[in-house]
Write a protein that holds these residues in place. Structure first.
Motif, PDB file in Angstrom:
ATOM      1  N   TRP A 373      56.981  60.162  37.143  1.00 13.27           N
ATOM      2  CA  TRP A 373      55.761  59.632  37.348  1.00 13.27           C
ATOM      3  C   TRP A 373      55.175  60.596  36.290  1.00 13.27           C
ATOM      4  CZ3 TRP A 373      51.999  62.182  39.774  1.00 13.27           C
ATOM      5  CH2 TRP A 373      52.570  63.170  40.815  1.00 13.27           C
ATOM      6  N   GLY A 374      54.280  60.792  36.179  1.00 13.01           N
ATOM      7  CA  GLY A 374      53.084  61.817  35.457  1.00 13.01           C
ATOM      8  C   GLY A 374      52.066  61.471  34.629  1.00 13.01           C
ATOM      9  N   ALA A 375      51.810  62.777  33.829  1.00 12.32           N
ATOM     10  CA  ALA A 375      50.530  62.673  33.593  1.00 12.32           C
ATOM     11  C   ALA A 375      49.506  63.150  31.802  1.00 12.32           C
ATOM     12  CB  ALA A 375      49.318  61.612  33.846  1.00 12.32           C
ATOM     13  N   GLU A 376      49.594  63.411  31.451  1.00 13.59           N
ATOM     14  CA  GLU A 376      48.761  64.656  30.344  1.00 13.59           C
ATOM     15  C   GLU A 376      48.221  65.560  31.218  1.00 13.59           C
ATOM     16  OE1 GLU A 376      46.054  61.906  27.910  1.00 13.59           O
ATOM     17  OE2 GLU A 376      46.152  63.968  27.513  1.00 13.59           O
ATOM     18  N   GLY A 377      48.907  66.776  31.639  1.00 15.78           N
ATOM     19  CA  GLY A 377      47.112  67.625  32.057  1.00 15.78           C
ATOM     20  C   GLY A 377      46.483  68.224  30.483  1.00 15.78           C
ATOM     21  N   THR A 378      45.210  68.485  30.887  1.00 10.79           N
ATOM     22  CA  THR A 378      44.686  68.950  32.286  1.00 10.79           C
ATOM     23  C   THR A 378      44.743  67.758  33.425  1.00 10.79           C
ATOM     24  OG1 THR A 378      42.477  69.743  31.923  1.00 10.79           O
ATOM     25  CG2 THR A 378      43.970  70.879  31.995  1.00 10.79           C
ATOM     26  N   ASN A 379      44.979  66.039  32.636  1.00 10.46           N
ATOM     27  CA  ASN A 379      44.077  65.372  33.960  1.00 10.46           C
ATOM     28  C   ASN A 379      44.298  64.929  34.819  1.00 10.46           C
ATOM     29  OD1 ASN A 379      42.752  64.546  30.528  1.00 10.46           O
ATOM     30  ND2 ASN A 379      43.726  62.935  30.572  1.00 10.46           N
ATOM     31  N   GLY A 380      45.876  65.070  34.776  1.00  9.66           N
ATOM     32  CA  GLY A 380      46.345  65.090  36.546  1.00  9.66           C
ATOM     33  C   GLY A 380      45.876  65.991  36.944  1.00  9.66           C
ATOM     34  N   GLN A 381      45.555  66.625  36.741  1.00 11.46           N
ATOM     35  CA  GLN A 381      44.935  68.146  37.884  1.00 11.46           C
ATOM     36  C   GLN A 381      43.577  67.561  38.190  1.00 11.46           C
ATOM     37  OE1 GLN A 381      46.082  71.810  34.965  1.00 11.46           O
ATOM     38  NE2 GLN A 381      44.223  72.231  35.793  1.00 11.46           N
ATOM     39  N   HIS A 382      43.156  66.922  37.915  1.00 14.07           N
ATOM     40  CA  HIS A 382      41.691  65.649  38.297  1.00 14.07           C
ATOM     41  C   HIS A 382      42.079  65.024  39.122  1.00 14.07           C
ATOM     42  CE1 HIS A 382      39.282  69.518  36.178  1.00 14.07           C
ATOM     43  NE2 HIS A 382      40.508  69.021  35.903  1.00 14.07           N
ATOM     44  N   ALA A 383      43.169  64.720  39.279  1.00 15.93           N
ATOM     45  CA  ALA A 383      43.832  63.210  39.960  1.00 15.93           C
ATOM     46  C   ALA A 383      44.807  62.966  41.061  1.00 15.93           C
ATOM     47  CB  ALA A 383      44.651  62.071  38.448  1.00 15.93           C
ATOM     48  N   PHE A 384      45.877  64.046  40.456  1.00 17.04           N
ATOM     49  CA  PHE A 384      47.095  63.843  41.408  1.00 17.04           C
ATOM     50  C   PHE A 384      47.475  65.805  41.910  1.00 17.04           C
ATOM     51  CE2 PHE A 384      48.967  62.382  37.074  1.00 17.04           C
ATOM     52  CZ  PHE A 384      49.892  63.890  37.568  1.00 17.04           C
ATOM     53  N   HIS A 385      46.447  66.703  41.237  1.00 17.09           N
ATOM     54  CA  HIS A 385      47.942  67.133  42.038  1.00 17.09           C
ATOM     55  C   HIS A 385      47.169  67.680  43.127  1.00 17.09           C
ATOM     56  CE1 HIS A 385      48.987  69.368  37.341  1.00 17.09           C
ATOM     57  NE2 HIS A 385      48.598  68.005  38.287  1.00 17.09           N
ATOM     58  N   GLN A 386      46.368  67.538  43.982  1.00 15.78           N
ATOM     59  CA  GLN A 386      45.800  67.473  45.048  1.00 15.78           C
ATOM     60  C   GLN A 386      46.822  67.079  46.149  1.00 15.78           C
ATOM     61  OE1 GLN A 386      42.931  68.688  47.136  1.00 15.78           O
ATOM     62  NE2 GLN A 386      45.043  67.950  49.181  1.00 15.78           N
ATOM     63  N   LEU A 387      47.861  66.216  46.003  1.00 11.35           N
ATOM     64  CA  LEU A 387      49.031  65.496  46.918  1.00 11.35           C
ATOM     65  C   LEU A 387      50.054  67.069  46.497  1.00 11.35           C
ATOM     66  CD1 LEU A 387      50.141  62.454  47.428  1.00 11.35           C
ATOM     67  CD2 LEU A 387      51.751  63.884  46.829  1.00 11.35           C
ATOM     68  N   LEU A 388      49.922  67.322  44.747  1.00 13.57           N
ATOM     69  CA  LEU A 388      51.657  67.885  44.711  1.00 13.57           C
ATOM     70  C   LEU A 388      51.341  69.586  45.587  1.00 13.57           C
ATOM     71  CD1 LEU A 388      51.375  67.744  40.375  1.00 13.57           C
ATOM     72  CD2 LEU A 388      52.862  66.577  42.714  1.00 13.57           C
ATOM     73  N   HIS A 389      49.712  70.025  45.681  1.00 15.27           N
ATOM     74  CA  HIS A 389      49.444  71.167  46.551  1.00 15.27           C
ATOM     75  C   HIS A 389      49.296  71.190  48.280  1.00 15.27           C
ATOM     76  CE1 HIS A 389      49.090  73.084  42.982  1.00 15.27           C
ATOM     77  NE2 HIS A 389      47.609  72.888  42.238  1.00 15.27           N
ATOM     78  N   GLN A 390      48.856  70.263  48.518  1.00 11.64           N
ATOM     79  CA  GLN A 390      48.447  69.540  50.096  1.00 11.64           C
ATOM     80  C   GLN A 390      49.210  68.690  50.333  1.00 11.64           C
ATOM     81  OE1 GLN A 390      44.316  70.580  50.662  1.00 11.64           O
ATOM     82  NE2 GLN A 390      45.022  72.049  51.014  1.00 11.64           N
ATOM     83  N   GLY A 391      49.967  68.135  50.071  1.00 11.80           N
ATOM     84  CA  GLY A 391      50.549  67.218  50.413  1.00 11.80           C
ATOM     85  C   GLY A 391      51.520  67.322  50.947  1.00 11.80           C
ATOM     86  N   LYS A 392      52.203  65.779  52.394  1.00 11.07           N
ATOM     87  CA  LYS A 392      53.385  66.088  52.360  1.00 11.07           C
ATOM     88  C   LYS A 392      54.656  66.329  52.350  1.00 11.07           C
ATOM     89  CE  LYS A 392      53.395  68.165  56.390  1.00 11.07           C
ATOM     90  NZ  LYS A 392      53.112  69.371  56.766  1.00 11.07           N
ATOM     91  N   GLN A 393      54.786  65.546  50.540  1.00  8.32           N
ATOM     92  CA  GLN A 393      56.503  65.636  50.612  1.00  8.32           C
ATOM     93  C   GLN A 393      56.701  66.608  48.957  1.00  8.32           C
ATOM     94  OE1 GLN A 393      55.577  60.924  48.831  1.00  8.32           O
ATOM     95  NE2 GLN A 393      53.838  61.765  49.445  1.00  8.32           N
ATOM     96  N   LEU A 394      57.864  66.498  48.809  1.00 10.82           N
ATOM     97  CA  LEU A 394      58.070  67.471  48.475  1.00 10.82           C
ATOM     98  C   LEU A 394      58.877  66.681  46.645  1.00 10.82           C
ATOM     99  CD1 LEU A 394      59.894  70.292  46.537  1.00 10.82           C
ATOM    100  CD2 LEU A 394      61.818  68.628  47.159  1.00 10.82           C
ATOM    101  N   ILE A 395      57.738  67.501  45.458  1.00 13.25           N
ATOM    102  CA  ILE A 395      57.761  66.446  44.430  1.00 13.25           C
ATOM    103  C   ILE A 395      57.813  67.592  43.098  1.00 13.25           C
ATOM    104  CG2 ILE A 395      56.347  64.847  42.956  1.00 13.25           C
ATOM    105  CD1 ILE A 395      54.955  64.234  44.797  1.00 13.25           C
TER     106      ILE A 395
END
Ligand SMILES: O=P(O)(O)OC[C@H]1O[C@H](O)[C@H](O)[C@@H](O)[C@@H]1O
Length: 550
Positions: A373-395
């Motif tokens: 999955w994924g999306a162009e940056g920087t759009n993803g930073q304003h959508a799902f990067h929160q989970l990448l930084h503080q979520g509980k799963q390794l992605i």
């Protein structure tokens, strides 16, 4: 059970990965880590230093590759052996870009000869449209080409056409239609003139419901404008491995571009399925796309594992999936033109390695292909990067950035690049509780507020990523990038000992869909399926009755 127990190196690899220090420590221990774990190949640079690895890891990766017999299995593919054993087919998409020996034959035919003949036919077709020599049923030159296809007959051509917009020749306008949803075709046709529109029916099987239905509706659109059945030959060409079916549809045999069983749909953009790409960017640029993929092929078959870009990305991915519990992988292209890349690699990876049984039919007891999955940056930073930084799963994530943009617009590209580099840096270094507390005190908060807020600002860090750079997105670097992912998928499938080249899993839905369609279109048919599906059909029937006939 952790890991890949079939391999002797499994326990050592599992233990080693458990013992590895975190990324910040690895960077602190080795100031030249960034340079040490960067690799150039085929016009791309891979910075893989922000991964959980060191020299010992690479040595264990080499052992795993050896124990999986990678070298011999890769050679077998390039030699045209039927490695797609459930369909008894060779896997020779690399031949499409000239990376296979000229003596390799399938069913008594030299594949390299087939490829060069088809490229010549493509060049003639593109030239005839560019020169305005291909005329529609009222004698006007073709101005618009609509490629009708889905899956591998759509995703590759679409992403490449979109990504190479700076290279468009603008001699004809190229459009894509894939979905059976009438909106897709209707929306496209609304803006086109039947007299000057040509359709490419792109379907290896010439049996895909969506593509055939869209092509039939396109045919009706032409007829409604006054085209006769004979005129259809002026407005349809086909790319298919099933010419008789194309002819039955009304497409002249000479307007059919061949596909072959030794090219899988999701690996076919390099074939005549790439005809809309060639129409958009011109044949010279299409050849450059092939050349870029060929450069990556050469690197892939010649570089040792420790310096082999596709193999390294594959082995790093395996270490996360099979030893650290990752079940998805994010593709983050920091380039607007590459915004459809995640969707392309979704099919490439998930349809290849989303499998549950080994080559011998035995059940697989570990994870295999990840969710891509994924999306162009920087759009993803304003959508799902929160989970990448503080979520509980390794992605794990792949950041992709051209160092230079085709669009010179002030500071935009520097700002895009700064975001790309900072995101992988933030994932790697995170923010400790002490750092968060210090920042809040610095901002003047009282101790009670600091104690309450700081835990919410902690970022674990130690989250891995690759960064892929190219000077610019060109046909050559894009060809290399796509081939890189093709070979990464191949290597992972070989390590998991599964067949990456069939797709039996898509058959059941198609069969069930046909039965449901009959019940949707014939209300006299009994509702004798499960209660959920019966209920859904009943709702559809009610709506149709409200809205009039089907
Ligand atoms: O090119 P076609 O035969 O129409 O097939 C189009 C698509 O159909 C199915 O979904 C297959 O799983 C894909 O691999 C294929 O690309």
């Amino acid at each position: 059970m952790t890991g890949l127990t079939r391999y002797p190196c499994n326990d050592a690899l599992a233990q080693h990965l458990d013992d590895l220090p975190d990324l910040k420590t690895l960077f602190r221990q080795d100031p030249s880590r960034g340079e040490r774990y960067s690799l150039d190949a085929a016009g791309l640079t891979l910075d893989y230093s922000k991964n959980h690895l060191n020299e010992q890891t690479l040595a264990l990766f080499a052992r795993l590759a050896e124990e999986a017999g990678l070298e011999g299995k890769i050679k077998a593919m390039f030699k045209g052996q039927p490695i797609n054993h459930t369909e008894g087919r060779a896997v020779l998409h690399c031949a499409l870009r000239g990376s296979v020996d000229s003596d390799v034959m399938v069913d008594g035919v030299k594949v390299s000869q087939e490829v060069s003949q088809t490229l010549a036919k493509m060049a003639t077709f593109v030239d005839s449209l560019y020169q305005g020599r291909w005329l529609g049923f009222t004698g006007k030159a073709i101005t618009d080409v609509v490629s009708i296809g889905i899956g591998g007959s759509f995703l590759g051509p679409k992403i490449v056409t979109e990504a190479l917009k700076p290279f468009w020749q603008r001699k004809v306008a190229v459009h894509y239609v894939a979905n059976i949803d009438g909106a897709a075709l209707a929306d496209k046709l609304a803006g086109l003139d039947p007299q000057t529109t040509l359709f490419i029916t792109a379907s290896k099987s010439f049996g895909t419901q969506e593509t055939l239905s869209n092509s039939e509706s396109a045919r009706d659109w032409l007829k409604a404008a006054g085209a006769s059945f004979e005129d259809l030959a002026k407005h349809f060409v086909a790319v298919t491995a099933n010419v008789p079916k194309a002819e039955a549809f009304g497409i002249a045999a000479q307007n059919c571009f061949p596909m072959w069983d030794w090219v899988g749909g999701r690996y076919s953009l390099w074939s005549a399925i790439g005809l809309p790409i060639a129409l958009a960017i011109g044949m010279a640029n299409f050849e450059a796309l092939l050349a870029g993929a060929r450069d990556m092929d050469q690197h892939f078959v010649s570089a040792p594992i420790s310096a082999n870009m596709p193999a390294l990305m594959a082995l790093i991915g395996v270490s996360y999936i099979n030893y650290q519990g990752a079940s998805s992988h994010a593709l983050l292209p920091y380039d607007h033109g590459l915004r459809a890349l995640p969707g392309y690699v979704q099919q490439l990876d998930m349809e290849s390695n989303g499998k549950g049984c080994h080559q011998d039919g035995s059940a697989i007891s570990h994870l295999t292909g990840p969710v891509i999955w994924g999306a162009e940056g920087t759009n993803g930073q304003h959508a799902f990067h929160q989970l990448l930084h503080q979520g509980k799963q390794l992605i794990p994530a792949d950041f992709i950035l051209p160092l230079e943009s085709h669009y010179k617009l002030g500071r935009h590209h520097a700002m895009l690049a700064s975001n790309c580099f900072a995101q992988s840096q933030a994932l790697m270094q995170g923010k400790t509780l002490a750092e968060a507390q210090g920042e809040l005190r610095q901002a003047g908060l009282g101790e009670a507020e600091v104690a309450a807020l700081a835990p919410h600002k902690v970022m674990p860090g130690n989250r891995p990523s690759n960064t892929l750079l190219m000077d610019k997105v060109t046909p050559q670097t894009l060809g290399a990038l796509i081939a890189l992912y093709e070979h990464k998928v191949l290597v992972q499938g070989l390590i998991w000992d599964l067949n990456s080249f069939d797709q039996w899993g898509v058959e059941l839905g198609k069969v069930l869909g046909n039965a449901v369609l009959d019940k949707l279109e014939d209300q006299s048919q009994p509702l004798d399926l499960d209660s959920s599906t019966n209920g859904l059909i009943a709702r559809f029937r009610q709506q149709q009755q409200k809205g009039g006939a089907l």
